[in-house]
Enzyme design. Structure first.
Site, PDB file in Angstrom:
ATOM      1  N   LYS A  72       1.347   2.899  -4.267  1.00 47.82           N
ATOM      2  CA  LYS A  72       0.165   3.751  -4.502  1.00 47.82           C
ATOM      3  C   LYS A  72       0.341   5.167  -3.935  1.00 47.82           C
ATOM      4  O   LYS A  72      -0.241   6.112  -4.451  1.00 47.82           O
ATOM      5  CB  LYS A  72      -1.086   3.094  -3.908  1.00 47.82           C
ATOM      6  CG  LYS A  72      -1.527   1.860  -4.687  1.00 47.82           C
ATOM      7  CD  LYS A  72      -2.835   1.310  -4.170  1.00 47.82           C
ATOM      8  CE  LYS A  72      -3.236   0.080  -4.970  1.00 47.82           C
ATOM      9  NZ  LYS A  72      -4.531  -0.463  -4.581  1.00 47.82           N
ATOM     10  N   ASP A 108     -10.062   2.432  -7.426  1.00 50.87           N
ATOM     11  CA  ASP A 108     -10.509   1.473  -6.402  1.00 50.87           C
ATOM     12  C   ASP A 108     -11.832   1.916  -5.771  1.00 50.87           C
ATOM     13  O   ASP A 108     -12.628   1.085  -5.347  1.00 50.87           O
ATOM     14  CB  ASP A 108      -9.462   1.341  -5.274  1.00 50.87           C
ATOM     15  CG  ASP A 108      -8.293   0.447  -5.677  1.00 50.87           C
ATOM     16  OD1 ASP A 108      -8.456  -0.385  -6.599  1.00 50.87           O
ATOM     17  OD2 ASP A 108      -7.209   0.584  -5.073  1.00 50.87           O
TER      18      ASP A 108
HETATM   19  P1  NAP Z   1      -2.526  -2.844   3.996  1.00 53.20           P
HETATM   20  O1  NAP Z   1      -2.366  -1.431   3.583  1.00 53.20           O
HETATM   21  O2  NAP Z   1      -1.338  -3.634   4.426  1.00 53.20           O
HETATM   22  O3  NAP Z   1      -3.614  -2.854   5.201  1.00 53.20           O
HETATM   23  C1  NAP Z   1      -3.980  -4.025   5.844  1.00 53.20           C
HETATM   24  C2  NAP Z   1      -4.807  -3.711   7.098  1.00 53.20           C
HETATM   25  O4  NAP Z   1      -5.147  -4.963   7.697  1.00 53.20           O
HETATM   26  C3  NAP Z   1      -4.051  -2.890   8.135  1.00 53.20           C
HETATM   27  O5  NAP Z   1      -4.955  -2.014   8.758  1.00 53.20           O
HETATM   28  C4  NAP Z   1      -3.592  -3.943   9.143  1.00 53.20           C
HETATM   29  O6  NAP Z   1      -3.567  -3.503  10.467  1.00 53.20           O
HETATM   30  C5  NAP Z   1      -4.730  -4.956   9.055  1.00 53.20           C
HETATM   31  N1  NAP Z   1      -4.232  -6.284   9.424  1.00 53.20           N
HETATM   32  C6  NAP Z   1      -3.232  -6.982   8.841  1.00 53.20           C
HETATM   33  N2  NAP Z   1      -3.069  -8.160   9.482  1.00 53.20           N
HETATM   34  C7  NAP Z   1      -3.979  -8.172  10.494  1.00 53.20           C
HETATM   35  C8  NAP Z   1      -4.276  -9.104  11.525  1.00 53.20           C
HETATM   36  N3  NAP Z   1      -3.624 -10.260  11.625  1.00 53.20           N
HETATM   37  N4  NAP Z   1      -5.250  -8.794  12.399  1.00 53.20           N
HETATM   38  C9  NAP Z   1      -5.908  -7.617  12.316  1.00 53.20           C
HETATM   39  N5  NAP Z   1      -5.675  -6.694  11.364  1.00 53.20           N
HETATM   40  C10 NAP Z   1      -4.719  -6.975  10.464  1.00 53.20           C
HETATM   41  O7  NAP Z   1      -3.189  -3.700   2.825  1.00 53.20           O
HETATM   42  P2  NAP Z   1      -4.285  -3.199   1.762  1.00 53.20           P
HETATM   43  O8  NAP Z   1      -3.613  -2.735   0.539  1.00 53.20           O
HETATM   44  O9  NAP Z   1      -5.220  -2.288   2.472  1.00 53.20           O
HETATM   45  O10 NAP Z   1      -5.007  -4.576   1.385  1.00 53.20           O
HETATM   46  C11 NAP Z   1      -5.809  -5.230   2.336  1.00 53.20           C
HETATM   47  C12 NAP Z   1      -6.592  -6.370   1.691  1.00 53.20           C
HETATM   48  O11 NAP Z   1      -7.463  -5.856   0.689  1.00 53.20           O
HETATM   49  C13 NAP Z   1      -5.716  -7.418   1.000  1.00 53.20           C
HETATM   50  O12 NAP Z   1      -6.287  -8.691   1.246  1.00 53.20           O
HETATM   51  C14 NAP Z   1      -5.832  -7.058  -0.475  1.00 53.20           C
HETATM   52  O13 NAP Z   1      -5.659  -8.183  -1.316  1.00 53.20           O
HETATM   53  C15 NAP Z   1      -7.281  -6.565  -0.531  1.00 53.20           C
HETATM   54  N6  NAP Z   1      -7.498  -5.634  -1.652  1.00 53.20           N
HETATM   55  C16 NAP Z   1      -8.419  -5.981  -2.601  1.00 53.20           C
HETATM   56  C17 NAP Z   1      -8.673  -5.134  -3.658  1.00 53.20           C
HETATM   57  C18 NAP Z   1      -9.687  -5.541  -4.694  1.00 53.20           C
HETATM   58  O14 NAP Z   1      -9.702  -4.949  -5.788  1.00 53.20           O
HETATM   59  N7  NAP Z   1     -10.549  -6.496  -4.417  1.00 53.20           N
HETATM   60  C19 NAP Z   1      -7.996  -3.899  -3.768  1.00 53.20           C
HETATM   61  C20 NAP Z   1      -7.080  -3.563  -2.772  1.00 53.20           C
HETATM   62  C21 NAP Z   1      -6.834  -4.445  -1.715  1.00 53.20           C
HETATM   63  P3  NAP Z   1      -2.401  -2.588  11.075  1.00 53.20           P
HETATM   64  O15 NAP Z   1      -2.697  -1.206  10.543  1.00 53.20           O
HETATM   65  O16 NAP Z   1      -2.604  -2.736  12.513  1.00 53.20           O
HETATM   66  O17 NAP Z   1      -1.113  -3.173  10.562  1.00 53.20           O
END
Ligand code: NAP
Length: 285
Positions: A72, A108
């Site tokens: 992205k 999004d």
């Molecule tokens: P990302 O960029 O990897 O960000 C994930 C975030 O979660 C980071 O801030 C990370 O913290 C935190 N995290 C990960 N593991 C953790 C843990 N064990 N404890 C506490 N914090 C934790 O991922 P993303 O793209 O933002 O996606 C995140 C979620 O949103 C996913 O489940 C994805 O499927 C969902 N999503 C849904 C949609 C939709 O259309 N519904 C769209 C996009 C994403 P750190 O910064 O400390 O690593």
């Protein structure tokens, strides 16, 4: 069966990996019901191949595509124009071909706010509490700002990374303030939060027994609160199940996924998709 012929126009999605994407199901269902001459295909693309892929897509006149993890942000240098909202986030999820080259936006944001706009709230008085500070959290922050929230709180694991995350919005000219805190502040913040959003993968399938909140923290959720989880498998997550027990309004990530896809579909084809068909294609899966 889709009727692919010599005139069929290509759409798609790039990511790495890509096999779990649900977008082809939704988009092809929308194409089929409108009887359009398009097909939507998943493409597994590595970062080092992005430039070649863009040139190849242009050469074969592929009309547009979605961009998912991890590209992205990687695609930004390959675009000739991006929308203001994509600029605010610094990430793009929808790209289309124009005579000037590839243009990009981020659907999004509108996908995230669509289910919230159905609820009658004075957003200027609501201070959202956002769990996680990754890519999706950025879209949630800009979405909350577009709703009219004036103050946003973000919870994350590492204060230095959180400060950098906050600083990365410095040039976005958001009409809201952002404050960042570590997870140990969460218990204190929940009782004041009318909107709590999980943007972490905590609770996502197969880890369905995990929740970002402890039982004690769940019990602090107010009955009037909206609790939103971006995760769409499972539906609902443990986080949402517990919030529902407190009487909160719950929103899962499936509607965001459907709505972001519907907006992209209209950009590419110029036609309004049947959103219910897209929803059913996703949920039946
Ligand atoms: P990302 O960029 O990897 O960000 C994930 C975030 O979660 C980071 O801030 C990370 O913290 C935190 N995290 C990960 N593991 C953790 C843990 N064990 N404890 C506490 N914090 C934790 O991922 P993303 O793209 O933002 O996606 C995140 C979620 O949103 C996913 O489940 C994805 O499927 C969902 N999503 C849904 C949609 C939709 O259309 N519904 C769209 C996009 C994403 P750190 O910064 O400390 O690593």
């Amino acid at each position: 069966m889709m009727n692919i012929k010599g005139t069929t126009k290509l759409l798609g999605i790039i990511g790495y990996p890509i096999e779990h994407s649900k977008s082809p199901l939704m988009q092809n269902a929308a194409i089929e019901v409108l009887n359009l001459d398009y097909v939507y295909v998943p493409f597994e693309v590595k970062k080092e191949d992005l430039e070649t892929v863009f040139k190849g897509f242009q050469a074969i006149n592929l009309r547009g595509f979605n961009v998912t993890i991890p590209h992205k942000e990687n695609v930004l240098p390959l675009l000739t124009k991006i929308t203001e909202s994509a600029k605010k986030i610094g990430a793009v999820n929808t790209v289309w071909l124009t005579e000037e080259g590839w243009h990009g936006t981020n659907t999004d944001i509108d996908g995230f706010i669509a289910p919230l706009q159905e609820l009658n709230r004075d957003w200027s008085k609501i201070v959202p509490l956002i769990l996680g500070a990754g890519g999706a959290s950025r879209a949630v922050i800009v979405g909350c700002e577009e709703l009219g929230c004036e103050e946003i709180r973000v919870i994350g694991r590492d204060l230095a990374r959180l400060e950098a995350f906050k600083a990365s919005f410095a040039e976005s000219n958001l009409n809201c303030s952002i404050s960042v805190d570590s997870w140990d502040k969460l218990t204190e913040l929940i009782p004041d939060s009318e909107l709590i959003v999980n943007t972490t993968p905590l609770g996502m399938s197969p880890n369905v027994d995990i929740s970002p909140l402890t039982s004690e923290q769940n019990s602090l959720i107010k009955e009037s609160s909206i609790v939103y989880d971006l995760i769409y498998t499972p539906r609902p997550t443990l986080f949402l199940q517990e919030a529902q027990k407190q009487g909160a309004i719950i929103v899962d990530g499936s509607e965001m996924l459907v709505q972001q896809g519907a907006i992209a579909f209209e950009i590419w084809t110029g036609e309004k998709p049947d959103v219910e068909v897209m929803r059913q294609a996703l949920l039946n899966k």
